[in-house]
Design a protein around this motif. Sequence first.
Motif, PDB file in Angstrom:
ATOM      1  N   VAL A 109      27.971  29.770  49.608  1.00  2.88           N
ATOM      2  CA  VAL A 109      29.387  30.053  49.377  1.00  2.88           C
ATOM      3  C   VAL A 109      29.474  31.300  48.515  1.00  2.88           C
ATOM      4  CG1 VAL A 109      31.532  29.179  48.414  1.00  2.88           C
ATOM      5  CG2 VAL A 109      29.947  27.617  49.537  1.00  2.88           C
ATOM      6  N   ASN A 110      30.210  32.280  49.001  1.00  3.68           N
ATOM      7  CA  ASN A 110      30.387  33.500  48.243  1.00  3.68           C
ATOM      8  C   ASN A 110      31.663  33.348  47.404  1.00  3.68           C
ATOM      9  OD1 ASN A 110      30.558  36.040  47.231  1.00  3.68           O
ATOM     10  ND2 ASN A 110      30.135  37.070  49.187  1.00  3.68           N
ATOM     11  N   TYR A 111      31.482  32.936  46.160  1.00  3.42           N
ATOM     12  CA  TYR A 111      32.623  32.660  45.295  1.00  3.42           C
ATOM     13  C   TYR A 111      33.405  33.928  44.944  1.00  3.42           C
ATOM     14  CZ  TYR A 111      30.780  27.968  44.788  1.00  3.42           C
ATOM     15  OH  TYR A 111      30.339  26.718  45.042  1.00  3.42           O
ATOM     16  N   LEU A 112      32.768  35.058  44.978  1.00  4.09           N
ATOM     17  CA  LEU A 112      33.478  36.309  44.703  1.00  4.09           C
ATOM     18  C   LEU A 112      34.519  36.583  45.786  1.00  4.09           C
ATOM     19  CD1 LEU A 112      33.672  38.724  42.811  1.00  4.09           C
ATOM     20  CD2 LEU A 112      31.953  39.874  44.196  1.00  4.09           C
ATOM     21  N   VAL A 113      34.162  36.365  47.049  1.00 10.87           N
ATOM     22  CA  VAL A 113      35.095  36.587  48.157  1.00 10.87           C
ATOM     23  C   VAL A 113      36.223  35.565  48.094  1.00 10.87           C
ATOM     24  CG1 VAL A 113      35.361  36.543  50.671  1.00 10.87           C
ATOM     25  CG2 VAL A 113      33.358  37.632  49.643  1.00 10.87           C
ATOM     26  N   ILE A 114      35.889  34.304  47.856  1.00 12.31           N
ATOM     27  CA  ILE A 114      36.913  33.263  47.759  1.00 12.31           C
ATOM     28  C   ILE A 114      37.849  33.553  46.587  1.00 12.31           C
ATOM     29  CG2 ILE A 114      37.302  30.816  47.278  1.00 12.31           C
ATOM     30  CD1 ILE A 114      34.740  30.250  48.853  1.00 12.31           C
ATOM     31  N   GLY A 115      37.292  33.972  45.454  1.00 15.29           N
ATOM     32  CA  GLY A 115      38.110  34.311  44.293  1.00 15.29           C
ATOM     33  C   GLY A 115      39.041  35.484  44.584  1.00 15.29           C
ATOM     34  N   GLY A 116      38.551  36.477  45.303  1.00 17.40           N
ATOM     35  CA  GLY A 116      39.383  37.629  45.672  1.00 17.40           C
ATOM     36  C   GLY A 116      40.534  37.227  46.566  1.00 17.40           C
ATOM     37  N   ILE A 117      40.247  36.360  47.543  1.00 16.48           N
ATOM     38  CA  ILE A 117      41.295  35.903  48.456  1.00 16.48           C
ATOM     39  C   ILE A 117      42.340  35.082  47.698  1.00 16.48           C
ATOM     40  CG2 ILE A 117      41.758  34.376  50.416  1.00 16.48           C
ATOM     41  CD1 ILE A 117      39.044  35.299  51.559  1.00 16.48           C
TER      42      ILE A 117
END
Length: 55
Positions: free
Chosen positions: A6-14
């Motif tokens: 899980v790429n938490y950076l991408v999820i956080g950005g979204i």
Amino acid sequence: MENMNVNYLVIGGIVLILLILLLFFLKRNHKDEKEFEKDVIQNELETEKHGDDKT
């Protein structure tokens, strides 16, 4: 079973973008609501003025 990364950076950005959009639309809705109320009040005042001419 495959291990999912899980790429938490991408999820956080979204999530951040969605929150910004939500706040933007809420602020704009509030502004539009105030303008609508102002227009309705103005139209009612103009209607009363025209109503006085007919009597």
